[in-house]
Design a protein around this motif. Structure first.
Motif, PDB file in Angstrom:
ATOM      1  N   LEU A  62      41.923  46.619  44.964  1.00 16.11           N
ATOM      2  CA  LEU A  62      40.491  46.681  45.242  1.00 16.11           C
ATOM      3  C   LEU A  62      40.125  45.734  46.377  1.00 16.11           C
ATOM      4  O   LEU A  62      40.764  44.697  46.567  1.00 16.11           O
ATOM      5  N   PRO A  63      39.068  46.049  47.142  1.00 18.78           N
ATOM      6  CA  PRO A  63      38.556  45.080  48.112  1.00 18.78           C
ATOM      7  C   PRO A  63      38.085  43.812  47.398  1.00 18.78           C
ATOM      8  O   PRO A  63      37.840  43.805  46.188  1.00 18.78           O
ATOM      9  N   LEU A  64      37.943  42.738  48.156  1.00 20.13           N
ATOM     10  CA  LEU A  64      37.630  41.439  47.574  1.00 20.13           C
ATOM     11  C   LEU A  64      36.408  41.474  46.660  1.00 20.13           C
ATOM     12  O   LEU A  64      36.457  40.989  45.521  1.00 20.13           O
ATOM     13  N   GLY A  65      35.289  42.011  47.152  1.00 19.91           N
ATOM     14  CA  GLY A  65      34.068  42.013  46.351  1.00 19.91           C
ATOM     15  C   GLY A  65      34.228  42.774  45.050  1.00 19.91           C
ATOM     16  O   GLY A  65      33.768  42.331  43.987  1.00 19.91           O
TER      17      GLY A  65
ATOM     18  N   LEU B  27      36.425  40.742  42.623  1.00 20.12           N
ATOM     19  CA  LEU B  27      35.682  39.639  42.014  1.00 20.12           C
ATOM     20  C   LEU B  27      34.742  40.155  40.933  1.00 20.12           C
ATOM     21  O   LEU B  27      34.660  39.577  39.840  1.00 20.12           O
ATOM     22  N   ARG B  28      34.031  41.253  41.211  1.00 21.82           N
ATOM     23  CA  ARG B  28      33.124  41.817  40.198  1.00 21.82           C
ATOM     24  C   ARG B  28      33.896  42.252  38.960  1.00 21.82           C
ATOM     25  O   ARG B  28      33.458  42.013  37.822  1.00 21.82           O
ATOM     26  N   ALA B  29      35.036  42.909  39.161  1.00 21.59           N
ATOM     27  CA  ALA B  29      35.837  43.356  38.023  1.00 21.59           C
ATOM     28  C   ALA B  29      36.288  42.189  37.168  1.00 21.59           C
ATOM     29  O   ALA B  29      36.302  42.260  35.927  1.00 21.59           O
ATOM     30  N   SER B  30      36.618  41.079  37.809  1.00 22.03           N
ATOM     31  CA  SER B  30      37.061  39.911  37.049  1.00 22.03           C
ATOM     32  C   SER B  30      35.899  39.260  36.307  1.00 22.03           C
ATOM     33  O   SER B  30      36.037  38.852  35.150  1.00 22.03           O
TER      34      SER B  30
ATOM     35  N   HIS C  80      45.675  34.780  48.088  1.00 22.80           N
ATOM     36  CA  HIS C  80      44.949  35.362  49.217  1.00 22.80           C
ATOM     37  C   HIS C  80      43.502  35.591  48.793  1.00 22.80           C
ATOM     38  O   HIS C  80      43.226  36.159  47.737  1.00 22.80           O
ATOM     39  N   GLN C  81      42.569  35.132  49.617  1.00 25.86           N
ATOM     40  CA  GLN C  81      41.136  35.228  49.344  1.00 25.86           C
ATOM     41  C   GLN C  81      40.771  34.545  48.020  1.00 25.86           C
ATOM     42  O   GLN C  81      39.815  34.923  47.359  1.00 25.86           O
ATOM     43  N   HIS C  82      41.557  33.535  47.651  1.00 24.15           N
ATOM     44  CA  HIS C  82      41.298  32.670  46.481  1.00 24.15           C
ATOM     45  C   HIS C  82      41.314  33.433  45.157  1.00 24.15           C
ATOM     46  O   HIS C  82      40.715  33.001  44.173  1.00 24.15           O
ATOM     47  N   VAL C  83      42.041  34.540  45.113  1.00 27.45           N
ATOM     48  CA  VAL C  83      42.015  35.382  43.919  1.00 27.45           C
ATOM     49  C   VAL C  83      42.573  34.664  42.703  1.00 27.45           C
ATOM     50  O   VAL C  83      42.250  35.022  41.565  1.00 27.45           O
ATOM     51  N   GLN C  84      43.379  33.628  42.897  1.00 28.55           N
ATOM     52  CA  GLN C  84      44.012  32.949  41.765  1.00 28.55           C
ATOM     53  C   GLN C  84      43.009  32.232  40.868  1.00 28.55           C
ATOM     54  O   GLN C  84      43.322  31.937  39.705  1.00 28.55           O
TER      55      GLN C  84
ATOM     56  N   PHE D 268      39.930  33.475  40.123  1.00 30.76           N
ATOM     57  CA  PHE D 268      38.986  34.418  39.519  1.00 30.76           C
ATOM     58  C   PHE D 268      39.148  34.454  38.002  1.00 30.76           C
ATOM     59  O   PHE D 268      40.260  34.281  37.485  1.00 30.76           O
ATOM     60  N   PRO D 269      38.072  34.705  37.254  1.00 29.34           N
ATOM     61  CA  PRO D 269      38.209  34.909  35.804  1.00 29.34           C
ATOM     62  C   PRO D 269      39.223  36.013  35.510  1.00 29.34           C
ATOM     63  O   PRO D 269      39.375  36.954  36.282  1.00 29.34           O
ATOM     64  N   GLN D 270      39.891  35.899  34.398  1.00 32.21           N
ATOM     65  CA  GLN D 270      40.974  36.782  33.963  1.00 32.21           C
ATOM     66  C   GLN D 270      42.222  36.626  34.838  1.00 32.21           C
ATOM     67  O   GLN D 270      43.324  36.460  34.327  1.00 32.21           O
ATOM     68  N   VAL D 271      42.061  36.659  36.167  1.00 39.63           N
ATOM     69  CA  VAL D 271      43.218  36.490  37.036  1.00 39.63           C
ATOM     70  C   VAL D 271      43.838  35.114  36.822  1.00 39.63           C
ATOM     71  O   VAL D 271      45.064  34.973  36.779  1.00 39.63           O
TER      72      VAL D 271
END
Length: 292
Positions: free
Chosen positions: A92-95, A98-101, A136-140, A142-145
């Protein structure tokens, strides 16, 4: 008045593996001792055997750490067969990610499986686990991630440290940058999780700024160093623009500006003026652990 204490920091170039031009710029800066860490995208298009060997050679003296740049956002594709959610076969794209998380629509086991696969791909490429792991893009963070990330790293690379993205700044200064404030908020929980799990992380973070318009990197770098604690980390994104980069990432010419400053005489002069040196990777175990 006593002289200020020397601070040792990480200056980490993200996105090795994104394009040949990005790779070349990072290697050039490592050779000039202007970087002491780089994060590798194992799902990037420029991470073949030659690019890996070139990075191994320029880091053979041990002066630069090599980490995994965990990638879970578009336009890149997962390594695992059943990763979801996807869009057009890619993450998924970044936004949307993030919403999914935030809405807790991710499956932590599926996410952990993909991170584990990327850790294994790194180990296969370099013959060892990564020195550290970030996202990448600070995904680490994110909630759940973050739960899946910490679980996967702890299992596959327990001696690695991980990147948190919270800043050591007064509240008024943090409120002035909404993007960085979001990173601060998400990082607070990430740091707590790392502390409970026993993973080390950098005690301070800097490097987030508005990439959407041209910025003289030499004018923002001093602000990154202000208040950064010993062992803190500054992320950067140097690169030479090429067709591969243009096709994949909106951050293009700004990478050239970052490279130009880091390669210039002004950069070591800035470090010297602030009594800062680049952290020796071998000493990271004493500097990367932080208490929440």
């Amino acid at each position: 008045m006593s002289a200020p204490a020397e601070r040792r920091i990480w200056l980490c170039a993200d996105d090795y593996g994104l394009s040949p031009g990005v790779n070349r710029a990072i290697r050039e800066l490592i050779a000039q001792r202007r970087l002491n860490a780089t994060s590798v995208m194992v799902v990037g298009p420029a991470i073949g055997r030659d690019e890996v060997e070139a990075l191994r050679q320029v880091t053979a003296d041990g002066a630069c750490a090599i980490g995994l740049h965990t990638t879970l956002t578009a336009p890149f594709n997962p390594l695992t067969l059943h990763f979801s959610p996807l869009r057009g076969g890619a993450f998924l794209p970044l936004g949307a990610m993030l919403r999914a998380s935030l809405l807790r629509r991710l499956d932590p086991d599926i996410v952990a499986g993909e991170i584990t696969a990327q850790l294994a791909a790194f180990a296969e490429l370099f013959g060892r686990p990564p020195d550290y792991v970030d996202g990448h893009q600070h995904v680490q963070i994110f909630p759940q991630v973050r739960d899946a990330f910490v679980r996967a790293v702890k299992a596959a690379a327990p001696r690695a440290w991980v990147r948190q993205c919270g800043r050591a700044l007064p509240l008024a200064e943090r409120l002035a940058n909404p993007k960085a404030l979001l990173l601060d908020t998400l990082s607070a929980r990430f740091r707590s999780l790392c502390a409970r799990t026993g993973l080390g992380c950098n005690p301070g973070f800097a490097g987030a700024y508005d990439f959407s318009h041209p910025v003289d990197f030499g004018t923002v770098m001093p602000s990154f160093l202000q208040g950064l604690p010993d062992g803190g980390l500054v992320m950067c994104h140097p690169g030479h623009v090429d067709e591969v980069l243009v096709s994949l990432d909106p951050l293009t010419d700004q990478r050239e500006r970052e490279y130009a400053f880091l390669a210039s005489d002004a950069f070591p002069q800035l470090l010297q003026a602030n009594v800062i040196t680049l952290q020796a990777p071998a000493a990271s175990a004493t500097l990367s652990h932080t208490k929440n």
